[in-house]
Design a protein around this motif. Structure first.
Motif, PDB file in Angstrom:
ATOM      1  N   LEU A 295       4.320  -6.602   2.700  1.00 42.59           N
ATOM      2  CA  LEU A 295       3.784  -6.135   1.424  1.00 42.59           C
ATOM      3  C   LEU A 295       4.222  -4.704   1.127  1.00 42.59           C
ATOM      4  O   LEU A 295       4.489  -4.358  -0.031  1.00 42.59           O
ATOM      5  CB  LEU A 295       2.256  -6.227   1.441  1.00 42.59           C
ATOM      6  N   ASP A 299       6.348  -3.517  -2.113  1.00 41.13           N
ATOM      7  CA  ASP A 299       5.869  -2.437  -2.982  1.00 41.13           C
ATOM      8  C   ASP A 299       6.946  -1.381  -3.185  1.00 41.13           C
ATOM      9  O   ASP A 299       7.151  -0.888  -4.299  1.00 41.13           O
ATOM     10  CB  ASP A 299       4.613  -1.795  -2.386  1.00 41.13           C
ATOM     11  N   ARG A 300       7.644  -1.026  -2.104  1.00 42.83           N
ATOM     12  CA  ARG A 300       8.727  -0.038  -2.227  1.00 42.83           C
ATOM     13  C   ARG A 300       9.839  -0.577  -3.109  1.00 42.83           C
ATOM     14  O   ARG A 300      10.407   0.161  -3.923  1.00 42.83           O
ATOM     15  CB  ARG A 300       9.269   0.333  -0.840  1.00 42.83           C
ATOM     16  N   THR A 303       8.679  -0.448  -6.719  1.00 40.14           N
ATOM     17  CA  THR A 303       8.634   0.943  -7.183  1.00 40.14           C
ATOM     18  C   THR A 303      10.031   1.472  -7.457  1.00 40.14           C
ATOM     19  O   THR A 303      10.291   2.097  -8.489  1.00 40.14           O
ATOM     20  CB  THR A 303       7.937   1.826  -6.132  1.00 40.14           C
TER      21      THR A 303
END
Length: 315
Positions: A295, A299-300, A303
């Motif tokens: 996860l 997320d990285r 982003t």
């Protein structure tokens, strides 16, 4: 001995500069559509031609481009499919399933009279009736399966896998649906040790046969000791029975050569007996720590993608 060594020499001068090589790799790391090229993905010959067209290099061979890309393990001609996580409760649902594999439920270790069943259906298992008999392999000759076949129909294969006992219960049905799924549940729940179990935890995906709270309530109404546990949406890989289905696909179904659906059903039932005689629990190694790492990487990625999009004036 030093006199036998070669003298120092300059060798053939390099034809391409490090900057040209770096620009070639940068082009390979862009989608062709972003570069205004009407291709779905790059190949080495296409990259070589594009480098020359753009004036980045002079004439360059595809093998040279392939060697440059190999230095950084770049293979732009390959692709993988993937999907964004859309389930807002992804982590909670995934953690619950992973806990069951580790013999815990809601943070409490499972008792000896609590069982975890992973279940799903393998849809559209066909009977391909080959127009000529399949030929057995021989010396320097692979098995030969005739390309032409008649369609002998299809059936749905339902399987329930006892995660910790490595035991499979299966049945075939004409089609998928709520009733066929409940037939499988009844088949399992009508025999020991599951009849007298304190709790039966059924892991399912979000297929229409067992989707949502209605399916959970329906199961609990029929069997009060049964609990339906859903995997996250688009995460059937959390369901261990999918591993068993992959074994069935490779060992039983492929190559598909059956005379009719009766033969398909008989072969599947016979394989269940063969599998249960020697099966061991799957060595499941994906833990909650791995889940958190996954996860965090996603997320990285999201982003970074958003930051790149905001920096691009065209988006």
């Amino acid at each position: 001995m030093p006199a036998l060594a070669d003298r120092e020499r300059s060798g053939r001068p390099a034809r391409f500069t490090p900057i040209q090589v770096a620009e070639a790799k940068a082009l390979a790391c862009r989608l062709p559509a972003e570069a205004g090229v009407p291709l779905a993905r790059w190949s080495c010959p296409e990259l070589a031609a594009e480098l020359t067209t753009r004036g980045i290099t002079g004439p360059v061979s595809a093998s040279t481009v392939r060697r440059w890309l190999a230095d950084d393990a770049l293979k732009p001609w390959q692709h993988r499919s993937w999907i964004f996580i859309t389930d807002p409760g992804f982590r909670a649902k995934a953690e619950r399933v992973l806990g069951l594999y580790a013999r815990t439920w809601q943070g409490v270790p499972l008792g000896k009279d609590e069982y975890v069943i992973s279940t799903d259906e393998k849809t559209s298992t066909q009977a391909c009736c080959r127009c000529h008999p399949t030929l057995a392999p021989g010396q320097a000759c692979a098995m030969r399966v005739n390309h032409t076949y008649g369609r002998g129909g299809a059936l749905a294969y339902f399987a329930a896998y006892d995660v910790h006992a490595a035991k499979v219960f299966g049945r075939t049905e004409p089609r998928t649906g709520i009733d066929p799924f409940m037939n499988l549940v009844t088949q399992v729940m009508s025999q020991e040790p599951y009849v007298s179990a304190k709790r039966m935890l059924w892991i399912v995906d979000n297929g229409s046969s067992h989707r949502g709270k209605k399916a959970a309530d329906r199961l609990a109404a029929a069997f009060p000791n049964a609990v339906l546990v859903h995997t996250p949406v688009h995460a059937s890989w959390f369901n261990q029975v999918e591993i068993y289905f992959s074994v069935v696909q490779h060992k039983v179904v492929s190559p598909n050569d059956f005379t009719d659906l009766t033969q398909v059903a008989d072969r599947l039932r016979a394989f269940e007996d063969r599998y249960n005689a020697t099966a061991q629990p799957f060595q499941w190694k994906f833990t909650t720590s791995d889940l958190d790492d996954l996860l965090a990487r996603l997320d990285r990625h999201i982003t970074d993608h958003h930051e790149e999009s905001s920096d691009d004036p065209a988006t």
